[in-house]
Structure formats: C-alpha cells, structure tokens
Design a protein around this motif. Structure first.
Motif, mmCIF file in Angstrom:
data_model
loop_
_atom_site.group_PDB
_atom_site.id
_atom_site.type_symbol
_atom_site.label_atom_id
_atom_site.label_comp_id
_atom_site.label_asym_id
_atom_site.label_seq_id
_atom_site.Cartn_x
_atom_site.Cartn_y
_atom_site.Cartn_z
ATOM 1 N N ARG A 87 0.814 -1.214 0.000
ATOM 2 C CA ARG A 87 0.000 0.000 0.000
ATOM 3 C C ARG A 87 0.853 1.272 0.000
ATOM 4 N NH1 ARG A 87 -3.075 -3.504 3.257
ATOM 5 N NH2 ARG A 87 -5.028 -4.002 2.239
ATOM 6 N N GLN A 88 2.157 1.126 0.147
ATOM 7 C CA GLN A 88 3.023 2.297 0.136
ATOM 8 C C GLN A 88 3.197 2.803 -1.294
ATOM 9 O OE1 GLN A 88 6.679 1.005 1.801
ATOM 10 N NE2 GLN A 88 5.988 1.239 3.903
ATOM 11 N N GLU A 89 3.459 4.070 -1.392
ATOM 12 C CA GLU A 89 3.755 4.646 -2.695
ATOM 13 C C GLU A 89 5.117 4.118 -3.159
ATOM 14 O OE1 GLU A 89 1.829 6.617 -4.551
ATOM 15 O OE2 GLU A 89 0.311 6.278 -3.030
ATOM 16 N N PRO A 90 5.330 3.988 -4.478
ATOM 17 C CA PRO A 90 6.613 3.483 -4.969
ATOM 18 C C PRO A 90 7.808 4.288 -4.463
ATOM 19 C CG PRO A 90 5.010 3.513 -6.733
ATOM 20 C CD PRO A 90 4.373 4.175 -5.541
ATOM 21 N N ALA A 91 7.690 5.611 -4.390
ATOM 22 C CA ALA A 91 8.807 6.432 -3.903
ATOM 23 C C ALA A 91 9.108 6.122 -2.441
ATOM 24 C CB ALA A 91 8.475 7.918 -4.065
ATOM 25 N N GLN A 92 8.078 5.898 -1.657
ATOM 26 C CA GLN A 92 8.273 5.568 -0.249
ATOM 27 C C GLN A 92 8.964 4.208 -0.105
ATOM 28 O OE1 GLN A 92 7.646 7.440 2.453
ATOM 29 N NE2 GLN A 92 8.599 5.828 3.648
ATOM 30 N N ARG A 93 8.595 3.250 -0.930
ATOM 31 C CA ARG A 93 9.243 1.933 -0.880
ATOM 32 C C ARG A 93 10.719 2.045 -1.250
ATOM 33 N NH1 ARG A 93 4.472 -1.349 -3.575
ATOM 34 N NH2 ARG A 93 5.072 0.015 -5.223
ATOM 35 N N ARG A 94 11.035 2.862 -2.284
ATOM 36 C CA ARG A 94 12.439 3.049 -2.673
ATOM 37 C C ARG A 94 13.223 3.686 -1.540
ATOM 38 N NH1 ARG A 94 10.135 4.523 -7.681
ATOM 39 N NH2 ARG A 94 10.285 6.714 -7.130
ATOM 40 N N ALA A 95 12.639 4.672 -0.883
ATOM 41 C CA ALA A 95 13.320 5.327 0.238
ATOM 42 C C ALA A 95 13.553 4.341 1.382
ATOM 43 C CB ALA A 95 12.501 6.523 0.717
ATOM 44 N N ASP A 96 12.583 3.489 1.651
ATOM 45 C CA ASP A 96 12.741 2.477 2.703
ATOM 46 C C ASP A 96 13.867 1.509 2.363
ATOM 47 O OD1 ASP A 96 10.694 3.636 4.104
ATOM 48 O OD2 ASP A 96 9.188 2.132 3.525
ATOM 49 N N ARG A 97 13.951 1.097 1.097
ATOM 50 C CA ARG A 97 15.022 0.178 0.682
ATOM 51 C C ARG A 97 16.382 0.843 0.822
ATOM 52 N NH1 ARG A 97 11.541 -1.700 -3.717
ATOM 53 N NH2 ARG A 97 12.502 -0.123 -5.015
ATOM 54 N N ARG A 98 16.487 2.135 0.419
ATOM 55 C CA ARG A 98 17.756 2.854 0.551
ATOM 56 C C ARG A 98 18.189 2.926 2.011
ATOM 57 N NH1 ARG A 98 15.711 7.443 -2.109
ATOM 58 N NH2 ARG A 98 15.238 6.689 -4.151
ATOM 59 N N ARG A 99 17.227 3.246 2.892
ATOM 60 C CA ARG A 99 17.553 3.333 4.317
ATOM 61 C C ARG A 99 18.028 1.999 4.863
ATOM 62 N NH1 ARG A 99 12.364 5.455 6.058
ATOM 63 N NH2 ARG A 99 12.212 6.718 4.253
ATOM 64 N N SER A 100 17.377 0.916 4.443
ATOM 65 C CA SER A 100 17.786 -0.400 4.952
ATOM 66 C C SER A 100 19.162 -0.783 4.399
ATOM 67 C CB SER A 100 16.749 -1.462 4.615
ATOM 68 O OG SER A 100 16.691 -1.673 3.233
ATOM 69 N N ARG A 101 19.462 -0.447 3.134
ATOM 70 C CA ARG A 101 20.793 -0.727 2.589
ATOM 71 C C ARG A 101 21.862 0.091 3.293
ATOM 72 N NH1 ARG A 101 19.729 0.557 -3.092
ATOM 73 N NH2 ARG A 101 17.703 -0.371 -3.171
ATOM 74 N N LEU A 102 21.558 1.361 3.570
ATOM 75 C CA LEU A 102 22.523 2.204 4.270
ATOM 76 C C LEU A 102 22.800 1.684 5.666
ATOM 77 C CD1 LEU A 102 21.378 5.780 3.216
ATOM 78 C CD2 LEU A 102 23.476 4.600 2.555
ATOM 79 N N SER A 103 21.778 1.226 6.353
ATOM 80 C CA SER A 103 21.991 0.722 7.706
ATOM 81 C C SER A 103 22.813 -0.569 7.686
ATOM 82 C CB SER A 103 20.661 0.478 8.413
ATOM 83 O OG SER A 103 19.968 -0.560 7.793
ATOM 84 N N LEU A 104 22.707 -1.352 6.615
ATOM 85 C CA LEU A 104 23.507 -2.576 6.506
ATOM 86 C C LEU A 104 24.962 -2.268 6.193
ATOM 87 C CD1 LEU A 104 21.106 -4.928 4.520
ATOM 88 C CD2 LEU A 104 21.717 -5.070 6.931
ATOM 89 N N THR A 105 25.234 -1.222 5.394
ATOM 90 C CA THR A 105 26.613 -0.908 5.009
ATOM 91 C C THR A 105 27.370 -0.177 6.116
ATOM 92 O OG1 THR A 105 25.878 1.122 3.946
ATOM 93 C CG2 THR A 105 26.089 -0.856 2.563
#
Length: 107
Positions: A87-105
């Motif tokens: 139900r999230q907007e595509p831009a919101q999903r992309r931002a969530d993925r970026r945040r999760s990748r940044l937290s992993l790196t």
C-alpha cells in the motif's frame, strides 16, 4: 495475496437452502471464524494454526440456474506479512530500501 483456488458446482436445490447449508458446513470447519451470509454471498475467515498470523479467506457466490443453483467457491491464502508494503507509494518503498541498505553498510 497468496495462492487461490476457484471451483464451480451445480446443486439441484434453491439458492436459499444451499446458502444455509454452506453456512453450516463452513461454520463446522476447524478454526472457522466470521462466517457471514449476505445474499448471494457467503464469506468466512479460516485460521491455519494457534500461532499463525495468516489463514484462508473463503467466499461462495450463489446464483439461480434452471434446475437448481450454481455455487462458485473461491478460497485464497491470506498472509498479512506478504501484503505489508503493497500500500506504500513506490517512492516511499524506494526510500525504505535505501535506508535499509545504508543501515547494513554502516555496520
């Protein structure tokens, strides 16, 4: 959504009798909850286990045909965890993925 299955059967009885019988049969299933009759539909939620978050959603649609009733039964898996991000907007999903990748790196 998960997998679904649909089947149609013909019953030589009026839709009112068939709807009542469908309600009784579905209500007798283990872990059946929320059985509702709203002509021409019969719906129910069926749990899969004590600790499970998912289950099955069952719906039946009744229609009158010459010589009896046609019953279309649909059953689908329902797992809330699978539909969490839909139900999230595509831009919101992309931002969530970026945040999760940044937290992993950063670790």
């Amino acid at each position: 959504m998960g997998r679904s299955h649909e089947q149609q059967v013909m019953v030589p009885a009026p839709p009112e009798q068939v709807a009542q019988r469908v309600c009784h049969v579905v209500a007798a299933l283990p872990k059946a909850a929320g059985v509702a009759l709203n002509p021409p539909y019969v719906t129910a939620s069926i749990g899969t286990g004590m600790w499970s978050l998912g289950g099955r959603r069952s719906s039946s649609r009744l229609s009158e045909v010459p010589g009896g009733s046609a019953v279309r039964i649909r059953s689908e898996c329902v797992f809330p965890l699978q539909t969490r991000g839909l139900r999230q907007e595509p831009a919101q999903r992309r931002a969530d993925r970026r945040r999760s990748r940044l937290s992993l790196t950063r670790r």
